[in-house]
Design an enzyme around this catalytic site. Structure first.
Site, PDB file in Angstrom:
ATOM      1  N   ASP A  37      -1.237   0.843   3.618  1.00  0.00           N
ATOM      2  CA  ASP A  37      -0.155   0.425   2.722  1.00  0.00           C
ATOM      3  C   ASP A  37      -0.497   0.690   1.264  1.00  0.00           C
ATOM      4  O   ASP A  37      -1.652   0.776   0.884  1.00  0.00           O
ATOM      5  CB  ASP A  37       0.128  -1.073   2.905  1.00  0.00           C
ATOM      6  CG  ASP A  37      -1.112  -1.904   2.617  1.00  0.00           C
ATOM      7  OD1 ASP A  37      -2.214  -1.480   3.044  1.00  0.00           O
ATOM      8  OD2 ASP A  37      -0.994  -2.964   1.988  1.00  0.00           O
ATOM      9  N   GLU A  38       0.552   0.798   0.488  1.00  0.00           N
ATOM     10  CA  GLU A  38       0.468   0.781  -0.974  1.00  0.00           C
ATOM     11  C   GLU A  38      -0.579   1.723  -1.560  1.00  0.00           C
ATOM     12  O   GLU A  38      -1.393   1.325  -2.382  1.00  0.00           O
ATOM     13  CB  GLU A  38       0.167  -0.644  -1.471  1.00  0.00           C
ATOM     14  CG  GLU A  38       1.247  -1.635  -1.127  1.00  0.00           C
ATOM     15  CD  GLU A  38       0.945  -3.023  -1.703  1.00  0.00           C
ATOM     16  OE1 GLU A  38       1.836  -3.583  -2.356  1.00  0.00           O
ATOM     17  OE2 GLU A  38      -0.166  -3.528  -1.499  1.00  0.00           O
ATOM     18  N   VAL A  39      -0.563   2.959  -1.117  1.00  0.00           N
ATOM     19  CA  VAL A  39      -1.514   3.921  -1.659  1.00  0.00           C
ATOM     20  C   VAL A  39      -0.940   4.518  -2.942  1.00  0.00           C
ATOM     21  O   VAL A  39       0.161   5.062  -2.940  1.00  0.00           O
ATOM     22  CB  VAL A  39      -1.814   5.031  -0.640  1.00  0.00           C
ATOM     23  CG1 VAL A  39      -2.822   6.012  -1.226  1.00  0.00           C
ATOM     24  CG2 VAL A  39      -2.339   4.423   0.646  1.00  0.00           C
TER      25      VAL A  39
END
Lengths: 527, 527
Positions: A322-324
């Site tokens: 997630d959320e890279v």
């Protein structure tokens, strides 16, 4: 005076005393979460600890020596008779001068006492409580645990229950990276999960701020990445203790090693793992996500995942994804060269998909199922392999459920069950509006919805406020994931039941906060 | 190697060990709340419990036998050397093979060791910490307590402090009616108040839901009005214990007996006290506020207030007066008749003012100062007697401060310091925008602002979540009420200091929640 009259007089006398010395299990108006079928009639006699026993049914596949159930009998006896060990013999004799026997007979079809619960575990049970006895039948020991839990709440009234969970995956996420949670806080959380029939502990064990998992393969990860290399870590024996504590309660432990983002703390003990960010043509000194362009990264991840497979028995591993943030990758000339070579153009989601697919393949080769956050699916809606998607983004989460299941992937719903932020306490009621299957789709699609999860992120939470922020709010989600949706749509109806259940949690030492004005017989006193 | 070189080697060795065994007081970057003047220089040597002592200065009016300071020395020794009693002699000997003496000398000008703190108490102090000694000077023992508190945070660096509170009244309200708070929770709150230099415990002891105060004059009030007549009450000895625990920490206890509204629980044990509500021409069976039209009410209130004067030594009594609903009064024909007789017309605020004035006169006759909620002033802005107004309503609270002080009344500001609702944790930062004196008015008016108060109402709070919801948020208010406003306007600057102070609270066993991602050396483990 007739024999029976005299007897009933004695029984009343003991009940009266019991009320005063608080030996008696608290009378609750119902079972939490609500069983699928429940019939209750008038209250029965009180119970005597001297004449109370748990036994295995004759036809039960499990018998004495079954670790899971033997330990459960020990725990539940103390829950029924919490003050038994502290009462003097005199008092006990006076209370039960003519004690009535009560036998709980437990029969399971399949043994499996030394195994671990998994996604196919049968948690159904049938429970019949009548004069002098309770009969509990289940397919597996895990179902027996759920039945014993219900028994605690109905033991003093004649009751018939047929019960099974709506969803197989009823999870709770704890984040031990943003703040370290002492082992005790985790074990206590597992206790309360069992009371609510939650069955998956999603251990978000590492993240940017700290790496408390003490790896046997890469000890420097915690030596250099934990808040403190001795006090703020989970040793191998700590992890074993968590897994065994969970197993005894029929709870799976699914570890999350989130990458390629959320890995700042990994970089401290594993130089070369993270992408060096550039300012113009020179490295800026800071680091971004895992570097997906070098072989050493995949060798490291493979070793780590091998260790994870060895340490964590569950068939699932959460790989994050997630959320890279792509800014650092973009700044790095080697990464840009790699992008070009691979034909990814300027689409960094392709780079992330490449990385995630690689580590999902590793995971599959280790015979484990990958769970990932929805981002991985969002970037690449035509999955080449099977994985489980966890939907966490706010907005139309049902639309996302529809797309994921349409692609043939299993899905877990977390988005509406976040509870780390201190929204007004009564927000538990919001959970009663969540309908995980209320999207357009085939029956096959609906079957791919394997459950949901409450998520307790750690930005503002540590051992000081974990319990009251979790409980009883998580109980509401637990009910919606276990019980019949149509019978549990109304938060107003749930309110008095949840209030009672919260008092029961308090009685068992769980620091569950109040829902509104009122009191419990046993208040929490902090010591 | 020279003598001094060898010595410094030994000192370093012990400091190293101390860090491991955690004997040492946590190094904090500053004092909380910020002193008026503070000068700090390099760190000094470590301290040895064997050579550490508190003494009274030769010229001190208080000497050994001074209850307040003797008890403080005992407490603070344990705070400095928390693990002293658990370390083996061997370890102690090794650590301080050549211990250096350290003497804390405390001198107060006036004795008053057996008295109570009050609104005129002088809390100023001067503290000088240097090699081998600390010298603390104050006018009163209460100032000495504040100085000892600061000493805990600066004891290992040479420091000069001149300090005094900005406001005399720095309160904290607990509500023990909506939920019962066990005695332990109250005492623990007093501990943390002292750590933050808060000095008034406003005990909102009774309200609609329950009447836990066990009155000697009217025992039925708690017998019938408490959640439980034995377990959920404050006995006379409980109250004495709270008052003495508070006194030892220089904290005043101001009880609130809120009327004429918020009295539903009173009615259960005192028939005839509340106004019977009517539906048309017949009583509806429910009751409203205290009935202000009958003599028996005033006789009851006089007896109750006499008891309150006897039990609570503080010169202030909070009489409430907030949120009175007029609907029930209006429905009652006797009340309407009384209104007519008194010439109040249809203005029920006049009836409330009549009632409040009567009980404020009683209070004055008992030589006590009344505090009331702002409603009482709102209804009648030309006060006939002197009382203290507590401003609690949201909106333009500064406008209200201006009006109250213009009318010549003292005022306490609570409105912007509410903290019972779970607004995001970092909302402590809001307190840094509160400027209680930022209204147009004369110097005389400003002097009438005697302080402020954080209010922890009990709708959603009991012992399970009280501490993490109070701390460290209340510390931020405490700083704004103690320290120089101009030096403490910036929440960003306060943040790292508050983070450190919160860790210090944890170390002392206060369940203070985290402000954001991070860790403390001593985490809270719940047991």
């Amino acid at each position: 005076m007739s024999r029976s009259g005299s007897h009933s007089h004695r029984v009343r006398r003991w009940c009266l005393i019991a009320a005063v010395v608080a030996v008696w299990v608290q009378q609750v108006e119902g079972v939490w979460p609500l069983p699928q079928q429940l019939h209750q009639s008038a209250d029965r006699d009180c119970l005597s600890p001297q004449r109370f026993s748990f036994t295995y049914g004759r036809d039960s596949a499990a018998q004495t020596g079954c670790s899971v159930l033997d330990a459960a009998f020990k725990r539940y006896f103390s829950i029924i008779f919490p003050d038994f060990t502290t009462l003097s013999e005199n008092v006990l004799q006076y209370m039960w001068s003519e004690p009535q026997p009560f036998v709980v007979s437990v029969s399971v079809k399949t043994r499996g006492c030394d195994g671990y619960p998994d996604e196919d575990s049968d948690e159904s049970y049938m429970l019949s409580v009548s004069e002098g006895q309770a009969v509990l039948r289940s397919v597996s020991v895990w179902g027996a645990l759920r039945g014993l839990e219900s028994l605690m709440l109905v033991i003093n009234s004649s009751t018939e229950i047929v019960d099974f969970p709506r969803f197989a995956f009823r999870g709770l996420l704890l984040d031990t990276s943003r703040h370290y949670l002492p082992l005790y806080a985790i074990l206590k959380t597992l206790d309360a999960m069992a009371y609510s029939k939650l069955n998956v502990f999603h251990w978000h064990i590492v993240d940017d701020p700290s790496f408390p998992y003490q790896s046997r393969t890469f000890p420097d990860l915690s030596n250099k990445g934990a808040f403190h290399p001795f006090t703020h870590i989970y040793t191998q024996s700590d992890v074993i203790r968590v897994i065994e504590h969970a197993r005894m309660r029929g709870i799976r432990v699914v570890p999350e090693f989130d990458s390629p983002g959320h890995t700042q703390s990994w970089g401290k003990g594993q130089p070369g793992l993270l992408t060096p960010c550039y300012k113009g043509s020179v490295p800026s000194g800071s680091f971004g996500p895992v570097d997906p362009t070098v072989d050493t990264t995949y060798k490291f991840m493979e070793s780590l995942l091998k260790e994870v497979k060895f340490v964590f028995p569950d068939s699932y591993v959460h790989l994050g994804g997630d959320e890279v943030s792509f800014a650092c990758w973009q700044s790095n000339p080697n990464v840009r060269k790699f992008m070009e070579k691979m034909g990814f153009g300027k689409d960094f989601t392709k780079l992330e998909s490449f990385y995630m697919e690689s580590i999902m393949n590793m995971t599959a080769a280790l015979n484990k199922t990958s769970i990932v956050w929805q981002d991985v699916f969002d970037y690449h809606e035509r999955p080449r392999s099977k994985y489980v998607v966890e939907v966490w983004k706010q907005g139309c989460y049902l639309c996302k459920m529809r797309r994921v299941t349409k692609a043939g992937l299993k899905v877990i719903l977390a988005a509406p069950f976040y509870l780390d932020l201190p929204i007004p306490t009564h927000s538990w009621a919001r959970y009663y509006n969540v309908r995980p299957l209320a999207f357009r789709g085939t029956d096959e699609q609906k079957k791919l919805v394997i459950g949901g999860e409450v998520a307790m992120w750690g930005e503002y939470v540590d051992a000081t406020n974990l319990s009251p922020r979790l409980w009883p709010r998580a109980c509401a989600a637990a009910e919606r994931l276990w019980s019949n949706e149509e019978k549990t749509l109304n938060a107003d109806l749930a309110f008095p039941r949840l209030k009672e259940f919260r008092c029961e949690l308090l009685r068992r030492g769980i620091q569950a906060e109040p829902l509104f004005v009122g009191h419990c017989r046993h208040e929490y006193d902090g010591l």
